[in-house]
Design a protein around this motif. Structure first.
Motif, mmCIF file in Angstrom:
data_model
loop_
_atom_site.group_PDB
_atom_site.id
_atom_site.type_symbol
_atom_site.label_atom_id
_atom_site.label_comp_id
_atom_site.label_asym_id
_atom_site.label_seq_id
_atom_site.Cartn_x
_atom_site.Cartn_y
_atom_site.Cartn_z
ATOM 1 N N SER A 233 -6.093 3.865 4.172
ATOM 2 C CA SER A 233 -5.004 3.918 3.186
ATOM 3 C C SER A 233 -4.620 2.502 2.766
ATOM 4 O O SER A 233 -5.006 1.520 3.403
ATOM 5 C CB SER A 233 -3.774 4.634 3.744
ATOM 6 O OG SER A 233 -2.967 3.735 4.499
ATOM 7 N N PHE A 234 -3.825 2.428 1.686
ATOM 8 C CA PHE A 234 -3.386 1.128 1.170
ATOM 9 C C PHE A 234 -2.501 0.375 2.151
ATOM 10 O O PHE A 234 -2.257 -0.827 1.980
ATOM 11 C CB PHE A 234 -2.616 1.324 -0.145
ATOM 12 C CG PHE A 234 -1.232 1.891 0.031
ATOM 13 C CD1 PHE A 234 -0.152 1.053 0.324
ATOM 14 C CD2 PHE A 234 -0.994 3.261 -0.064
ATOM 15 C CE1 PHE A 234 1.127 1.572 0.505
ATOM 16 C CE2 PHE A 234 0.274 3.782 0.113
ATOM 17 C CZ PHE A 234 1.336 2.933 0.405
ATOM 18 N N LYS A 235 -2.001 1.050 3.178
ATOM 19 C CA LYS A 235 -1.066 0.415 4.109
ATOM 20 C C LYS A 235 -1.651 -0.866 4.724
ATOM 21 O O LYS A 235 -0.916 -1.760 5.104
ATOM 22 C CB LYS A 235 -0.675 1.392 5.234
ATOM 23 C CG LYS A 235 0.057 2.650 4.785
ATOM 24 C CD LYS A 235 1.402 2.353 4.164
ATOM 25 C CE LYS A 235 2.341 3.556 4.108
ATOM 26 N NZ LYS A 235 1.919 4.663 3.275
ATOM 27 N N ASP A 236 -2.983 -0.968 4.805
ATOM 28 C CA ASP A 236 -3.613 -2.137 5.418
ATOM 29 C C ASP A 236 -3.287 -3.439 4.678
ATOM 30 O O ASP A 236 -3.213 -4.498 5.291
ATOM 31 C CB ASP A 236 -5.139 -1.950 5.465
ATOM 32 C CG ASP A 236 -5.539 -0.797 6.374
ATOM 33 O OD1 ASP A 236 -4.720 -0.401 7.239
ATOM 34 O OD2 ASP A 236 -6.665 -0.278 6.227
ATOM 35 N N ALA B 185 2.644 12.274 3.545
ATOM 36 C CA ALA B 185 2.865 10.835 3.341
ATOM 37 C C ALA B 185 4.031 10.547 2.403
ATOM 38 O O ALA B 185 4.538 9.428 2.363
ATOM 39 C CB ALA B 185 1.592 10.171 2.814
ATOM 40 N N ILE B 186 4.454 11.543 1.636
ATOM 41 C CA ILE B 186 5.609 11.343 0.752
ATOM 42 C C ILE B 186 6.736 12.322 1.096
ATOM 43 O O ILE B 186 7.579 12.626 0.264
ATOM 44 C CB ILE B 186 5.223 11.424 -0.752
ATOM 45 C CG1 ILE B 186 4.433 12.702 -1.073
ATOM 46 C CG2 ILE B 186 4.403 10.195 -1.154
ATOM 47 C CD1 ILE B 186 4.210 12.919 -2.580
ATOM 48 N N ARG B 187 6.732 12.796 2.343
ATOM 49 C CA ARG B 187 7.792 13.703 2.786
ATOM 50 C C ARG B 187 8.961 12.867 3.302
ATOM 51 O O ARG B 187 9.208 12.757 4.492
ATOM 52 C CB ARG B 187 7.251 14.641 3.876
ATOM 53 C CG ARG B 187 8.190 15.802 4.209
ATOM 54 C CD ARG B 187 7.666 16.618 5.379
ATOM 55 N NE ARG B 187 6.397 17.259 5.087
ATOM 56 C CZ ARG B 187 5.408 17.406 5.972
ATOM 57 N NH1 ARG B 187 5.539 16.932 7.201
ATOM 58 N NH2 ARG B 187 4.297 18.006 5.632
ATOM 59 N N LEU C 26 -5.140 6.149 -5.826
ATOM 60 C CA LEU C 26 -5.439 7.133 -4.782
ATOM 61 C C LEU C 26 -5.161 6.440 -3.454
ATOM 62 O O LEU C 26 -5.994 5.702 -2.926
ATOM 63 C CB LEU C 26 -6.893 7.594 -4.886
ATOM 64 C CG LEU C 26 -7.289 8.182 -6.250
ATOM 65 C CD1 LEU C 26 -8.766 8.555 -6.256
ATOM 66 C CD2 LEU C 26 -6.420 9.384 -6.602
ATOM 67 N N THR C 27 -3.947 6.682 -2.949
ATOM 68 C CA THR C 27 -3.393 5.865 -1.863
ATOM 69 C C THR C 27 -4.084 6.033 -0.508
ATOM 70 O O THR C 27 -4.074 5.131 0.306
ATOM 71 C CB THR C 27 -1.901 6.185 -1.719
ATOM 72 O OG1 THR C 27 -1.756 7.618 -1.719
ATOM 73 C CG2 THR C 27 -1.090 5.596 -2.847
ATOM 74 N N GLY C 28 -4.639 7.231 -0.247
ATOM 75 C CA GLY C 28 -5.236 7.466 1.069
ATOM 76 C C GLY C 28 -6.425 8.417 1.003
ATOM 77 O O GLY C 28 -6.557 9.234 0.089
HETATM 78 C C1 LIG Z 1 2.622 5.571 2.569
HETATM 79 C C2 LIG Z 1 1.897 6.432 1.625
HETATM 80 C C3 LIG Z 1 2.439 6.837 0.405
HETATM 81 C C4 LIG Z 1 3.827 6.494 -0.008
HETATM 82 O O1 LIG Z 1 3.994 5.119 -0.253
HETATM 83 P P1 LIG Z 1 5.453 4.498 -0.245
HETATM 84 O O2 LIG Z 1 5.240 3.035 -0.260
HETATM 85 O O3 LIG Z 1 6.109 4.983 1.012
HETATM 86 O O4 LIG Z 1 6.149 5.020 -1.456
HETATM 87 C C5 LIG Z 1 1.667 7.593 -0.435
HETATM 88 N N1 LIG Z 1 0.421 7.965 -0.100
HETATM 89 C C6 LIG Z 1 -0.130 7.602 1.059
HETATM 90 C C7 LIG Z 1 -1.507 8.062 1.380
HETATM 91 C C8 LIG Z 1 0.581 6.832 1.971
HETATM 92 O O5 LIG Z 1 0.020 6.486 3.128
#
Ligand SMILES: *Cc1c(COP(=O)(O)O)cnc(C)c1O
Length: 356
Positions: A56-59, A246-248, A322-324
């Motif tokens: 995911s983009f979190k990295d 992830a958006i809950r 596409l975040t994850g």
């Molecule tokens: C964290 C995350 C989000 C939400 O991102 P925010 O920065 O919390 O708004 C959306 N999609 C994925 C896959 C995530 O991991």
């Protein structure tokens, strides 16, 4: 090369910042082959953040936050997480040899048959990377509140996106898009949960614009899930509900960042239903070959609706984030596709079953 090396001059790092990376970032910007054509959109792209090292983009933000925490002498990292933050933090903690504590919502009191609070594969990542995982009774918002309380009293570094280094690292995705397209897109469409990412993208686009790297700014379009849409309705949601875990989130930490991004860019934030999310997730996978997790399909679901309502200029350049990865949460996906065909037979029976 990781995001710190690639965008060092735009990040809050210096000679004293330790080198940390897992080669995160530099993810593909995939041009749509089929969905864009079907919608009549000439320039539709997907920024495939699922290809980051932990999926995911979190990295992007985590690598900077961990480097800065190490620089400041921290030896214990903590986060509250709906899954991907914990996977990412645990990986970078493992990489750098510091302790990782992950607090996930245990979802106490959830109805039978309701989706789990955190996807199994995300939990397995945190555990495999060696984090100490605490399933705290309550939802994500309570987990974050508790972790913030803890870090204000103990020498433990908070790694949620309220940590400004997370936002700094995440803005590099906006840089990559501009570097690849030669300018900012007209629309940037992404999911909004805790709202760190929309805040980060907007910061990135503005910084690049100010530095003369882009001639324009995109309209920021955020998608929330209908059962977890505090920014759309204007008030916190006590019990956020959506299969897109992830958006809950009912009370986003970067609420103001999201509304500023929306208002300053002339964009919008709207909600989509879980049914729309699932259908967009399936369409994305089956017509583009891109498997994204449910939260990542929310912006595509919103794009479908905006095109239908005539709210998107068809000549515009549109980027959907596409975040994850879809592999994060296969359980959610498997409920909505046909199961495998069970067969005991030879090539002839196989051909018959397949109607060849
Ligand atoms: C964290 C995350 C989000 C939400 O991102 P925010 O920065 O919390 O708004 C959306 N999609 C994925 C896959 C995530 O991991």
């Amino acid at each position: 090369m990781g995001v710190i090396a690639r965008y060092r001059e735009h990040l809050p790092v210096g000679p004293a910042t330790p080198e940390v990376d897992l080669n995160e970032g530099s993810t593909p910007l995939v041009a749509s082959r089929n969905i864009g054509r079907a919608l009549g959109l000439k320039h539709l792209y997907f920024k495939y953040e699922g290809l980051n090292p932990t999926g995911s983009f979190k990295d992007r933000g985590m690598v900077v936050a961990v480097a800065k925490a190490l620089e400041g002498g921290s030896r214990v990292l903590i986060c509250a997480s709906t899954g991907n933050t914990s996977a990412s933090m645990a990986a970078y903690a493992a990489r750098t040899g510091v302790r990782a504590i992950v607090v996930v919502p245990s979802g106490a009191g959830r109805a039978q048959g309701a989706p789990p609070e955190i996807a199994l594969n995300k939990l397995s990542q945190a555990l495999m990377y060696g984090a100490k995982v605490v399933a705290l009774k309550g939802n994500f918002d309570f987990a974050l509140e508790t972790v913030r309380d803890l870090t204000s009293h103990y020498p433990v570094a908070l790694m949620n996106s309220v940590n400004p280094h997370r936002i700094a690292g995440q803005k590099t995705a906006a840089f990559e898009i501009v570097d690849e397209l030669g300018d900012a897109p007209d629309y940037l469409v992404l999911p909004v949960g805790n709202a760190g990412n929309i805040t980060a993208y907007w910061k990135g686009f503005r910084e690049y614009h100010a530095a003369g790297r882009a001639t324009r700014l995109p309209r920021m379009v955020g998608a929330q899930a209908e059962g977890a849409a505090p920014i759309v309705t204007g008030s916190p949601v006590a019990n956020p509900k959506t299969l897109a875990s992830a958006i809950r989130i009912g009370n986003p930490a970067s609420w103001e960042g999201a509304t500023s991004a929306r208002d300053e860019s002339g964009g919008l934030i709207a909600a989509v239903t879980d049914t729309e999310i699932i259908s967009a997730q399936i369409r994305l996978a089956s017509s583009e070959g891109l498997f994204a997790e449910p939260a990542s399909a929310a912006p595509l679901a919103l794009l479908f609706r905006l095109v239908r309502d005539g709210k998107i200029d068809r000549d515009a350049v549109t980027v959907v984030v596409l975040t994850g990865s879809g592999l994060k949460d296969p359980e959610a996906a498997l409920k909505n596709v046909e199961p495998p065909i069970e067969l005991d037979g030879d090539a002839r029976t196989l051909a018959k079953v397949l109607k060849l």
